[in-house]
Design a protein around this motif. Sequence first.
Motif, short mmCIF file in Angstrom:
data_model
loop_
_atom_site.label_atom_id
_atom_site.label_comp_id
_atom_site.label_asym_id
_atom_site.label_seq_id
_atom_site.Cartn_x
_atom_site.Cartn_y
_atom_site.Cartn_z
N ARG A 1 3.82 4.86 -6.92
CA ARG A 1 2.77 4.62 -5.92
C ARG A 1 1.57 3.90 -6.53
O ARG A 1 0.94 3.05 -5.90
CB ARG A 1 2.33 5.91 -5.25
CG ARG A 1 1.54 5.56 -3.98
CD ARG A 1 1.07 6.76 -3.25
NE ARG A 1 -0.38 6.76 -3.41
CZ ARG A 1 -1.13 7.81 -3.54
NH1 ARG A 1 -0.62 9.01 -3.53
NH2 ARG A 1 -2.42 7.72 -3.67
N GLN A 2 1.28 4.23 -7.79
CA GLN A 2 0.17 3.54 -8.46
C GLN A 2 0.50 2.06 -8.67
O GLN A 2 -0.38 1.21 -8.61
CB GLN A 2 -0.13 4.21 -9.80
CG GLN A 2 -0.78 5.57 -9.64
CD GLN A 2 -0.85 6.36 -10.92
OE1 GLN A 2 -0.18 6.05 -11.90
NE2 GLN A 2 -1.64 7.43 -10.90
N LEU A 3 1.79 1.76 -8.86
CA LEU A 3 2.21 0.38 -9.04
C LEU A 3 2.29 -0.37 -7.70
O LEU A 3 2.13 -1.59 -7.66
CB LEU A 3 3.58 0.32 -9.74
CG LEU A 3 3.61 0.84 -11.17
CD1 LEU A 3 5.04 0.92 -11.69
CD2 LEU A 3 2.77 -0.07 -12.07
N SER A 4 2.56 0.36 -6.62
CA SER A 4 2.67 -0.23 -5.28
C SER A 4 1.88 0.60 -4.28
O SER A 4 2.46 1.32 -3.45
CB SER A 4 4.14 -0.29 -4.85
OG SER A 4 4.90 -1.06 -5.74
N PRO A 5 0.55 0.52 -4.33
CA PRO A 5 -0.27 1.40 -3.48
C PRO A 5 -0.08 1.16 -1.98
O PRO A 5 -0.35 2.05 -1.17
CB PRO A 5 -1.70 1.09 -3.90
CG PRO A 5 -1.64 -0.19 -4.64
CD PRO A 5 -0.25 -0.34 -5.17
N GLY A 6 0.42 0.01 -1.58
CA GLY A 6 0.60 -0.27 -0.17
C GLY A 6 1.91 0.22 0.41
O GLY A 6 2.14 0.10 1.61
N ASP A 7 2.78 0.78 -0.42
CA ASP A 7 4.10 1.23 0.05
C ASP A 7 3.96 2.61 0.72
O ASP A 7 3.78 3.63 0.06
CB ASP A 7 5.06 1.31 -1.13
CG ASP A 7 6.50 1.58 -0.72
OD1 ASP A 7 6.73 2.14 0.37
OD2 ASP A 7 7.40 1.26 -1.51
N ALA A 8 4.04 2.60 2.04
CA ALA A 8 3.84 3.85 2.81
C ALA A 8 4.93 4.88 2.52
O ALA A 8 4.66 6.09 2.54
CB ALA A 8 3.81 3.53 4.30
N SER A 9 6.15 4.43 2.23
CA SER A 9 7.23 5.39 1.96
C SER A 9 6.94 6.17 0.68
O SER A 9 7.28 7.35 0.60
CB SER A 9 8.58 4.69 1.89
OG SER A 9 8.65 3.84 0.76
N LEU A 10 6.31 5.53 -0.29
CA LEU A 10 5.96 6.26 -1.52
C LEU A 10 4.89 7.30 -1.24
O LEU A 10 4.93 8.39 -1.82
CB LEU A 10 5.50 5.28 -2.60
CG LEU A 10 6.60 4.40 -3.18
CD1 LEU A 10 6.01 3.34 -4.10
CD2 LEU A 10 7.64 5.22 -3.92
N SER A 11 3.96 6.99 -0.35
CA SER A 11 2.94 7.98 0.02
C SER A 11 3.59 9.17 0.71
O SER A 11 3.22 10.32 0.45
CB SER A 11 1.89 7.34 0.94
OG SER A 11 1.18 6.35 0.23
N ARG A 12 4.57 8.90 1.59
CA ARG A 12 5.29 10.00 2.25
C ARG A 12 6.08 10.81 1.23
O ARG A 12 6.10 12.05 1.29
CB ARG A 12 6.22 9.45 3.33
CG ARG A 12 5.50 8.99 4.58
CD ARG A 12 6.46 8.68 5.72
NE ARG A 12 7.45 7.66 5.38
CZ ARG A 12 7.26 6.34 5.50
NH1 ARG A 12 6.11 5.88 5.94
NH2 ARG A 12 8.22 5.50 5.18
N ASN A 13 6.75 10.13 0.30
CA ASN A 13 7.50 10.83 -0.74
C ASN A 13 6.58 11.71 -1.58
O ASN A 13 6.91 12.86 -1.89
CB ASN A 13 8.23 9.87 -1.67
CG ASN A 13 9.37 9.12 -1.02
OD1 ASN A 13 9.71 8.02 -1.45
ND2 ASN A 13 9.99 9.67 0.00
#
Length: 163
Positions: free
Chosen positions: A138-150
């Motif tokens: 998530r730190q590498l791809s802060p805009g990825d909503a699925s990572l925030s959900r994970n």
Amino acid sequence: RLPAGTWYRPRVRDLVAIGLVPLALACYFGWTAYTSTSGWLGWSMQGDSANNMILNREFVQQGGLLRSQGNLSAALDNYRTALAITERLANSDLGNSSWQRDLALSHARIALLLTRQGLRRDAVTAFMRGHAIILRLRQLSPGDASLSRNLAWFEERLAELKK
């Protein structure tokens, strides 16, 4: 190309879907024994990523079948084998976010099973490993909503276990 001899392997998922779980397990164990004794399993573990992904999926499916039958220790063995395969893939290419996410989910799968077995401390450790991977992604791809959900999912599981 599939190795010789796999033609007899039925679709385990189809057998489960029609309620033939014992037959699905028997067929799957037969295929696993075949691949282990024929040398294909050993060959594919040596670095062919496509075959490793196939093996990983097969061990996860076998673990799921065993879990559904209540054989939690055998399911855990299969999940740990899948984890070892996934770790090998993820470590071979740290920039492959898909493999990194698969590694986090492998830790989660093991943690859920450990929770079901009452091994809370080991489950927390496994959840924390998966959480750390997802946090880094998530730190590498802060805009990825699925990572925030994970990440939220891992944090919920950890909070539940720490109660």
